[in-house]
Design a protein around this motif. Structure first.
Motif, PDB file in Angstrom:
ATOM      1  N   ASN A  28     -15.711  19.486  86.442  1.00  0.00           N
ATOM      2  CA  ASN A  28     -14.587  19.906  87.278  1.00  0.00           C
ATOM      3  C   ASN A  28     -14.566  21.416  87.517  1.00  0.00           C
ATOM      4  O   ASN A  28     -13.513  22.041  87.532  1.00  0.00           O
ATOM      5  CB  ASN A  28     -13.257  19.423  86.691  1.00  0.00           C
ATOM      6  N   ARG A  29     -15.729  21.997  87.702  1.00  0.00           N
ATOM      7  CA  ARG A  29     -15.841  23.424  88.022  1.00  0.00           C
ATOM      8  C   ARG A  29     -15.746  23.569  89.542  1.00  0.00           C
ATOM      9  O   ARG A  29     -16.751  23.616  90.245  1.00  0.00           O
ATOM     10  CB  ARG A  29     -17.166  23.981  87.512  1.00  0.00           C
ATOM     11  N   LEU A  30     -14.516  23.643  90.033  1.00  0.00           N
ATOM     12  CA  LEU A  30     -14.263  23.571  91.466  1.00  0.00           C
ATOM     13  C   LEU A  30     -14.815  24.762  92.235  1.00  0.00           C
ATOM     14  O   LEU A  30     -15.335  24.602  93.339  1.00  0.00           O
ATOM     15  CB  LEU A  30     -12.762  23.399  91.718  1.00  0.00           C
ATOM     16  N   LYS A  31     -14.721  25.961  91.679  1.00  0.00           N
ATOM     17  CA  LYS A  31     -15.239  27.142  92.372  1.00  0.00           C
ATOM     18  C   LYS A  31     -16.756  27.020  92.542  1.00  0.00           C
ATOM     19  O   LYS A  31     -17.288  27.246  93.641  1.00  0.00           O
ATOM     20  CB  LYS A  31     -14.886  28.411  91.594  1.00  0.00           C
ATOM     21  N   GLN A  32     -17.444  26.629  91.482  1.00  0.00           N
ATOM     22  CA  GLN A  32     -18.894  26.475  91.554  1.00  0.00           C
ATOM     23  C   GLN A  32     -19.261  25.328  92.500  1.00  0.00           C
ATOM     24  O   GLN A  32     -20.208  25.437  93.274  1.00  0.00           O
ATOM     25  CB  GLN A  32     -19.479  26.220  90.165  1.00  0.00           C
ATOM     26  N   LEU A  33     -18.503  24.249  92.459  1.00  0.00           N
ATOM     27  CA  LEU A  33     -18.750  23.112  93.338  1.00  0.00           C
ATOM     28  C   LEU A  33     -18.637  23.535  94.797  1.00  0.00           C
ATOM     29  O   LEU A  33     -19.494  23.204  95.620  1.00  0.00           O
ATOM     30  CB  LEU A  33     -17.766  21.987  93.018  1.00  0.00           C
ATOM     31  N   ALA A  54     -23.170  13.546  92.040  1.00  0.00           N
ATOM     32  CA  ALA A  54     -21.962  14.331  91.766  1.00  0.00           C
ATOM     33  C   ALA A  54     -20.714  13.477  91.983  1.00  0.00           C
ATOM     34  O   ALA A  54     -19.757  13.542  91.203  1.00  0.00           O
ATOM     35  CB  ALA A  54     -21.926  15.572  92.654  1.00  0.00           C
ATOM     36  N   LEU A  55     -20.716  12.646  93.031  1.00  0.00           N
ATOM     37  CA  LEU A  55     -19.549  11.805  93.299  1.00  0.00           C
ATOM     38  C   LEU A  55     -19.336  10.792  92.180  1.00  0.00           C
ATOM     39  O   LEU A  55     -18.199  10.571  91.742  1.00  0.00           O
ATOM     40  CB  LEU A  55     -19.700  11.089  94.645  1.00  0.00           C
ATOM     41  N   LEU A  56     -20.395  10.187  91.679  1.00  0.00           N
ATOM     42  CA  LEU A  56     -20.252   9.240  90.570  1.00  0.00           C
ATOM     43  C   LEU A  56     -19.672   9.944  89.348  1.00  0.00           C
ATOM     44  O   LEU A  56     -18.755   9.429  88.700  1.00  0.00           O
ATOM     45  CB  LEU A  56     -21.599   8.610  90.219  1.00  0.00           C
ATOM     46  N   SER A  57     -20.187  11.117  89.034  1.00  0.00           N
ATOM     47  CA  SER A  57     -19.705  11.864  87.869  1.00  0.00           C
ATOM     48  C   SER A  57     -18.237  12.249  88.020  1.00  0.00           C
ATOM     49  O   SER A  57     -17.451  12.099  87.087  1.00  0.00           O
ATOM     50  CB  SER A  57     -20.556  13.123  87.660  1.00  0.00           C
ATOM     51  N   ALA A  58     -17.870  12.754  89.192  1.00  0.00           N
ATOM     52  CA  ALA A  58     -16.481  13.164  89.421  1.00  0.00           C
ATOM     53  C   ALA A  58     -15.527  11.976  89.326  1.00  0.00           C
ATOM     54  O   ALA A  58     -14.435  12.090  88.756  1.00  0.00           O
ATOM     55  CB  ALA A  58     -16.357  13.852  90.783  1.00  0.00           C
ATOM     56  N   CYS A  59     -15.923  10.820  89.855  1.00  0.00           N
ATOM     57  CA  CYS A  59     -15.071   9.634  89.792  1.00  0.00           C
ATOM     58  C   CYS A  59     -14.944   9.121  88.364  1.00  0.00           C
ATOM     59  O   CYS A  59     -13.860   8.727  87.945  1.00  0.00           O
ATOM     60  CB  CYS A  59     -15.627   8.537  90.692  1.00  0.00           C
ATOM     61  N   ALA A  66     -12.427  17.405  93.057  1.00  0.00           N
ATOM     62  CA  ALA A  66     -13.882  17.385  93.219  1.00  0.00           C
ATOM     63  C   ALA A  66     -14.302  16.203  94.094  1.00  0.00           C
ATOM     64  O   ALA A  66     -15.163  16.345  94.970  1.00  0.00           O
ATOM     65  CB  ALA A  66     -14.569  17.324  91.862  1.00  0.00           C
ATOM     66  N   VAL A  67     -13.691  15.050  93.885  1.00  0.00           N
ATOM     67  CA  VAL A  67     -13.993  13.875  94.704  1.00  0.00           C
ATOM     68  C   VAL A  67     -13.678  14.169  96.161  1.00  0.00           C
ATOM     69  O   VAL A  67     -14.495  13.896  97.054  1.00  0.00           O
ATOM     70  CB  VAL A  67     -13.216  12.629  94.206  1.00  0.00           C
ATOM     71  N   ARG A  68     -12.519  14.758  96.424  1.00  0.00           N
ATOM     72  CA  ARG A  68     -12.133  15.097  97.792  1.00  0.00           C
ATOM     73  C   ARG A  68     -13.149  16.059  98.421  1.00  0.00           C
ATOM     74  O   ARG A  68     -13.575  15.864  99.564  1.00  0.00           O
ATOM     75  CB  ARG A  68     -10.732  15.711  97.836  1.00  0.00           C
ATOM     76  N   MET A  69     -13.547  17.069  97.667  1.00  0.00           N
ATOM     77  CA  MET A  69     -14.513  18.050  98.184  1.00  0.00           C
ATOM     78  C   MET A  69     -15.852  17.383  98.513  1.00  0.00           C
ATOM     79  O   MET A  69     -16.452  17.670  99.555  1.00  0.00           O
ATOM     80  CB  MET A  69     -14.725  19.170  97.156  1.00  0.00           C
TER      81      MET A  69
END
Length: 127
Positions: A28-33, A54-59, A66-69
């Motif tokens: 959940n490192r949103l800035k880096q993502l 990345a989507l699987l991990s975030a979910c 992160a999922v939205r991004m």
């Protein structure tokens, strides 16, 4: 004349930037993502050796922002791991309602099955 974007490497080739993307989503490192998603050569559906994106991990972790991004960056909502896991399945399994809503709004396939033949709906009904 606009310069062409460099071709992104195939998602199955190990990529340092792809590994960073999955790790940023997982942690959940949103800035880096956000920075990584803005890279010209990023493959948003990159899958690690374990075949998780990345989507699987975030979910799996319930990281809604992160999922939205990732969905806004055009991550494939129904991408499956080598074991048949997919984002909606993981969100249902871990009871992450916000992630479920985002995936359904992005037209995730409800009837998709994992390798065992189980759907996300069946997973959501479990006790």
């Amino acid at each position: 004349m606009k310069p062409k974007k460099p071709a992104a490497p195939p998602k199955h080739v190990k990529s340092a930037i792809g590994e960073k993307l999955v790790k940023a989503a997982d942690e959940n490192r949103l800035k880096q993502l956000k920075e990584l998603l803005g890279a010209r050569t990023i493959v948003v559906d990159y899958q690690k050796e374990n075949s998780w994106s990345a989507l699987l991990s975030a979910c799996h972790e319930g990281h809604e922002v992160a999922v939205r991004m990732l969905l806004e960056a055009k991550a494939k909502v129904d991408l499956q791991s080598k074991h048949g896991c997919y984002a909606l399945y993981l969100a249902c399994e871990d009871r992450h309602l916000g992630c479920m809503r985002l995936l359904l709004k992005a037209n995730a396939t409800i009837g998709l099955r994992d390798q065992g033949g189980e759907t996300a709906l069946q997973v959501a009904k479990r006790d």
